[in-house]
Design an enzyme around this catalytic site. Structure first.
Site, PDB file in Angstrom:
ATOM      1  N   LYS A   1     -14.312   2.333  14.559  1.00  0.00           N
ATOM      2  CA  LYS A   1     -13.056   1.609  14.835  1.00  0.00           C
ATOM      3  C   LYS A   1     -12.600   1.818  16.285  1.00  0.00           C
ATOM      4  CE  LYS A   1     -11.589   1.802  10.049  1.00  0.00           C
ATOM      5  NZ  LYS A   1     -10.741   2.403   9.021  1.00  0.00           N
TER       6      LYS A   1
ATOM      7  N   PHE B   1      -5.004   4.617  14.182  1.00  0.00           N
ATOM      8  CA  PHE B   1      -5.204   5.572  13.094  1.00  0.00           C
ATOM      9  C   PHE B   1      -6.327   5.029  12.231  1.00  0.00           C
ATOM     10  CE2 PHE B   1      -1.945   8.922  12.595  1.00  0.00           C
ATOM     11  CZ  PHE B   1      -1.273   8.714  13.786  1.00  0.00           C
TER      12      PHE B   1
ATOM     13  N   LYS C   1     -12.261  -1.558  18.433  1.00  0.00           N
ATOM     14  CA  LYS C   1     -10.903  -1.996  18.794  1.00  0.00           C
ATOM     15  C   LYS C   1     -10.541  -1.605  20.231  1.00  0.00           C
ATOM     16  CE  LYS C   1      -9.662  -1.788  13.913  1.00  0.00           C
ATOM     17  NZ  LYS C   1      -8.613  -2.030  12.936  1.00  0.00           N
TER      18      LYS C   1
ATOM     19  N   ASN D   1       0.847  -1.202   0.000  1.00  0.00           N
ATOM     20  CA  ASN D   1       0.000   0.000   0.000  1.00  0.00           C
ATOM     21  C   ASN D   1       0.878   1.246   0.000  1.00  0.00           C
ATOM     22  OD1 ASN D   1       0.489   0.858   2.853  1.00  0.00           O
ATOM     23  ND2 ASN D   1      -0.430  -1.141   3.257  1.00  0.00           N
TER      24      ASN D   1
END
Ligand code: CTP
Length: 400
Positions: A335, A321, A339, A208
């Site tokens: 998220k 992030f 998480k 990526n």
């Protein structure tokens, strides 16, 4: 902020010319530099060089001072935030260890009562001589920080230890000593950076666009703030930050293993890495040959490292992030919860000046209590410090 003031003492060794590079780097970082030269140093490099680079008069003799100070050894010592001696000869080390004051530099060293950094440089046999080693031990015992010499080919032609430490390392050590506040002193920080690579075969991979710049800036900021930092990075084209323990990995599986290895003793984990969500199910053991047909690759799910850390979280502060191209805040918020994070940095990666490969970033910080902090465009370095400044104020961080 007031300019920091650094005294650079230059003594008479061949590496004296490298002190010019050091002074130039410090001045570029907006540090006020006062150079003090010994008489012997002038045999190797002209005071004019340092005068031009520092923009200040060079201090050579305490009895004909010039420069507007009546008692230079006292006034210079009192004004300075830091004193570095680059290079330090065996002779100067001996004077400092024994408290002699027979020139301006050694007199200043007796008056000066803050941190003293010394970068020795000399022939290998001289460096290894018990007299020099004992003097170094005496200085270390008194709290002097020795920037160890490197090994390599020396000016005398011999190869061995005694080469002046790289100027970038000396600059980094100076920056560390000048940086305040040390809000992460005694803390262990794990930072992940860069993108992972998932093998297709021995020559190809799925990757990526992550450059690693944000993660490296975070690692350096944590180090400057006093933390013991472990940086776990995918392949990037960046120099390892000084003072940080770096591990390089390729795949998400390798990154996961290293993060877990260090997780127990970590106080803060910042997952800036762009981890591949999928990997090739059966990567070729040999290079896949071209045929006339299309090629289908089956991708299988990678473990979500951060989610796993969130599930195992005890005392750690977890920062994620969220790299998004749409629905930035809503996706980031999801998220943060999923998480079990203490903070998420929401990052719109479609922007030219923020996200992948840029030197700047514009993000919003999201907290578990629903608070949001939109931040203006800033350098990744400034953002890294802001993130740790925020973390240092978190009640969970303060409690642990
Ligand atoms: N992350 C991780 N392990 C993964 C994927 C992501 O640890 N397998 C971490 C990243 O380092 C980052 C955060 O999770 O801190 C969010 O990553 P991101 O790629 O934005 O989100 P994903 O959870 O992968 O979701 P999606 O790709 O669908 O947006």
């Amino acid at each position: 902020m007031a300019k920091k003031k650094v005294m650079v003492g230059v003594t008479g060794g061949i590496a004296a010319y490298k002190a010019a590079d050091l002074v130039s780097s410090l001045v570029k970082q907006d540090i006020d530099v006062q150079v003090i030269m010994t008489e012997k140093a002038e045999s190797f490099i002209s005071p004019l060089t340092f005068e031009a680079l520092s923009g200040n008069p060079v201090w050579q003799d305490e009895f004909s001072p010039g420069g507007g100070l009546s008692v230079p050894h006292v006034q210079l010592a009192e004004q300075a935030d830091l004193f570095v001696i680059v290079p330090a000869t065996a002779n100067t080390l001996a004077k400092l260890a024994w408290g002699l004051a027979d020139n301006l530099l050694s007199s200043i060293a007796l008056v000066y009562n803050k941190t003293l950094l010394i970068a020795p440089a000399m022939n290998t046999n001289m460096y290894n001589h018990p007299a020099v080693q004992e003097n170094l031990a005496t200085l270390r015992r008194r709290g002097v920080r020795i920037i160890e010499p490197a090994s390599g080919r020396l000016a005398c032609g011999a190869t061995g230890v005694g080469k002046l430490a790289p100027v970038e390392d000396i600059v980094a050590a100076i920056r560390w000593h000048l940086f305040e506040p040390k809000g992460l002193q005694g803390k262990k920080v794990i930072v992940t950076a860069g993108g992972t690579r998932e093998a297709i075969d021995p020559v190809r991979f799925i990757g990526n666009r992550s450059s690693g710049k944000m993660g490296f800036a975070l690692a350096e900021a944590a180090w400057l703030r006093g933390a013991d930092v472990v940086l776990i990075s995918g392949p990037v084209g960046l120099a390892p930050p000084f003072g940080v323990t770096c591990h390089y990995v390729e795949s998400a599986a390798q990154m996961r293993q290293l993060v877990l290895d260090h997780y127990e003793e970590a106080d803060i984990v910042v997952k800036a890495a762009a981890v591949a969500d999928y990997r090739v199910a059966n990567p070729g053991t040999q290079k896949i040959k071209k045929t006339d047909n299309d090629l289908e690759l089956l991708l299988t799910k990678n473990p979500d490292i951060l989610k796993e850390l969130g599930e195992k979280k005890r005392h750690q502060v977890l920062i994620g992030f969220a790299a998004e191209t749409e629905e930035l805040l809503a996706n980031a918020q999801e998220k943060l919860v999923k998480k079990n994070l203490d903070l998420i940095v929401a990052n719109d990666v479609t922007r030219q000046d923020a996200g992948f490969n840029a030197d700047t970033n514009e993000v919003t910080l999201l907290f578990p209590d629903g608070k949001q902090e939109p931040l203006p465009l800033m350098s990744k370095e400034s953002l890294a410090h802001h993130i740790f400044q925020v973390v240092e104020q978190l009640p969970r961080f303060k409690r642990n």
